[in-house]
Design a protein around this motif. Structure first.
Motif, mmCIF file in Angstrom:
data_model
loop_
_atom_site.group_PDB
_atom_site.id
_atom_site.type_symbol
_atom_site.label_atom_id
_atom_site.label_comp_id
_atom_site.label_asym_id
_atom_site.label_seq_id
_atom_site.Cartn_x
_atom_site.Cartn_y
_atom_site.Cartn_z
ATOM 1 N N VAL A 264 75.433 32.196 50.459
ATOM 2 C CA VAL A 264 74.327 31.232 50.574
ATOM 3 C C VAL A 264 74.031 30.615 49.211
ATOM 4 N N MET B 46 81.878 33.689 58.142
ATOM 5 C CA MET B 46 80.989 32.876 57.310
ATOM 6 C C MET B 46 81.754 32.254 56.147
ATOM 7 N N PHE C 139 74.536 36.917 51.174
ATOM 8 C CA PHE C 139 73.552 36.232 50.327
ATOM 9 C C PHE C 139 74.252 35.487 49.185
ATOM 10 N N ALA D 157 76.612 28.138 48.108
ATOM 11 C CA ALA D 157 76.478 26.836 48.774
ATOM 12 C C ALA D 157 75.382 26.011 48.106
ATOM 13 N N ILE E 233 81.380 28.382 55.811
ATOM 14 C CA ILE E 233 80.596 27.831 54.705
ATOM 15 C C ILE E 233 81.506 27.367 53.578
ATOM 16 N N ALA F 183 66.278 33.334 51.184
ATOM 17 C CA ALA F 183 67.543 32.597 51.081
ATOM 18 C C ALA F 183 67.437 31.278 51.840
ATOM 19 N N GLY F 184 66.781 31.316 53.008
ATOM 20 C CA GLY F 184 66.571 30.066 53.734
ATOM 21 C C GLY F 184 65.738 29.079 52.943
ATOM 22 N N LEU G 65 67.810 27.523 50.242
ATOM 23 C CA LEU G 65 68.665 26.449 50.750
ATOM 24 C C LEU G 65 67.865 25.162 50.927
#
Lengths: 163, 102
Positions: free
Chosen positions: B69, A54, B66, B72, A58, A142-143, A146
């Motif tokens: 995330v 990741m 996390f 980002a 990312i 978290a989704g 984003l």
């Protein structure tokens, strides 16, 4: 494995110093990508294969590329001396050194509760169980975060006209 | 033998370098790069704790995920703000963006 750790640690520190030291912002961005890659290698040493993957996907694939695109959009004129230091260099240096000294003092003097157990062979299965069972709600949030940040970034960059 | 302290020490050094970049740079993208370095240092600590303290239930790795995330999302919003302010003010110098200063 000992020499490998020191080699990767040296790469991390040198490239991180390059991020703050280069006068050309593009060189700083490339050094940042190198730092991310070296940290991903350290994750492999720490038996964190999924986090390493990741990190590459990312950080290098998204964050570093996004920063390069940001530089392309913002810095129109020459790239020389595009990453200058401000008037606060001396104060920043003192603050950074003091922070590092305090952190290192605490790390060396604390008695960490280290165990000698070995991690499971398949850490990805354990990760899947953690993310989709125990941390399912944080995962969904978290989704959502984003999604909200993408919408916010688009709105900010488009600059909504006032009626 | 590489122990937990080695990884934590490396994280501390990386954090200090990122802090120096954040505090000393004038270009706002340079400041964002320093923030990314500090987030990476925190991630390194989390994964090192997961390996050496709780190797069987690797909660620290999930936390690191996390954090990635959130990093980002942070860089996306930060760059959008930088582009917007550049369009309005015509500069990327953070010293000139003092409209919130009292």
């Amino acid at each position: 494995m000992v020499w490998a750790f020191w080699l990767v640690a040296a790469i991390i520190i040198v490239s991180a110093l390059g991020v703050v030291g280069f006068a050309n912002l593009i060189h700083s961005a490339l050094a940042l990508a190198a730092t991310f890659l070296a940290v991903a290698i350290l994750y492999l040493f720490l038996a964190a294969e999924f986090v390493a993957a990741m990190q590459v996907l990312i950080y290098i694939g998204a964050v570093a590329v996004l920063i390069v695109f940001g530089i392309m959009v913002i810095n129109r004129s020459g790239m020389q001396l595009s990453n200058p230091s401000g008037k606060t260099v001396l104060g920043a240096f003192v603050v950074a050194i003091v922070t590092m000294a305090v952190l290192l003092l605490g790390i060396l003097n604390h008695n960490w509760p280290v165990t000698q157990q070995n991690p499971p062979d398949d850490t990805i299965a354990v990760m899947a169980d953690l993310v989709f069972n125990r941390f399912l709600i944080p995962f969904e949030i978290a989704g959502l975060l984003l999604l909200v940040s993408v919408i916010g970034a688009i709105l900010l960059a488009r600059e909504v006209r006032q009626r | 033998m590489i122990t937990l302290q080695h990884y934590l020490g490396l994280g501390a050094v990386l954090f200090a370098i990122g802090l120096f970049g954040t505090l000393s740079k004038r270009n706002v993208i340079g400041i964002l790069m320093g923030v990314e370095l500090m987030l990476n240092a925190a991630n390194l600590n989390l994964v090192a704790f997961a390996r050496f303290v709780t190797p069987l239930e690797i909660t620290g790795q999930a936390f690191a995920l996390f954090t990635i995330v959130i990093a980002a999302a942070e860089v996306a919003v930060g760059l959008a703000i930088a582009i917007l302010l550049f369009r309005r003010r015509g500069t990327v110098n953070a010293d000139d963006w003092n409209l919130l200063r009292w």
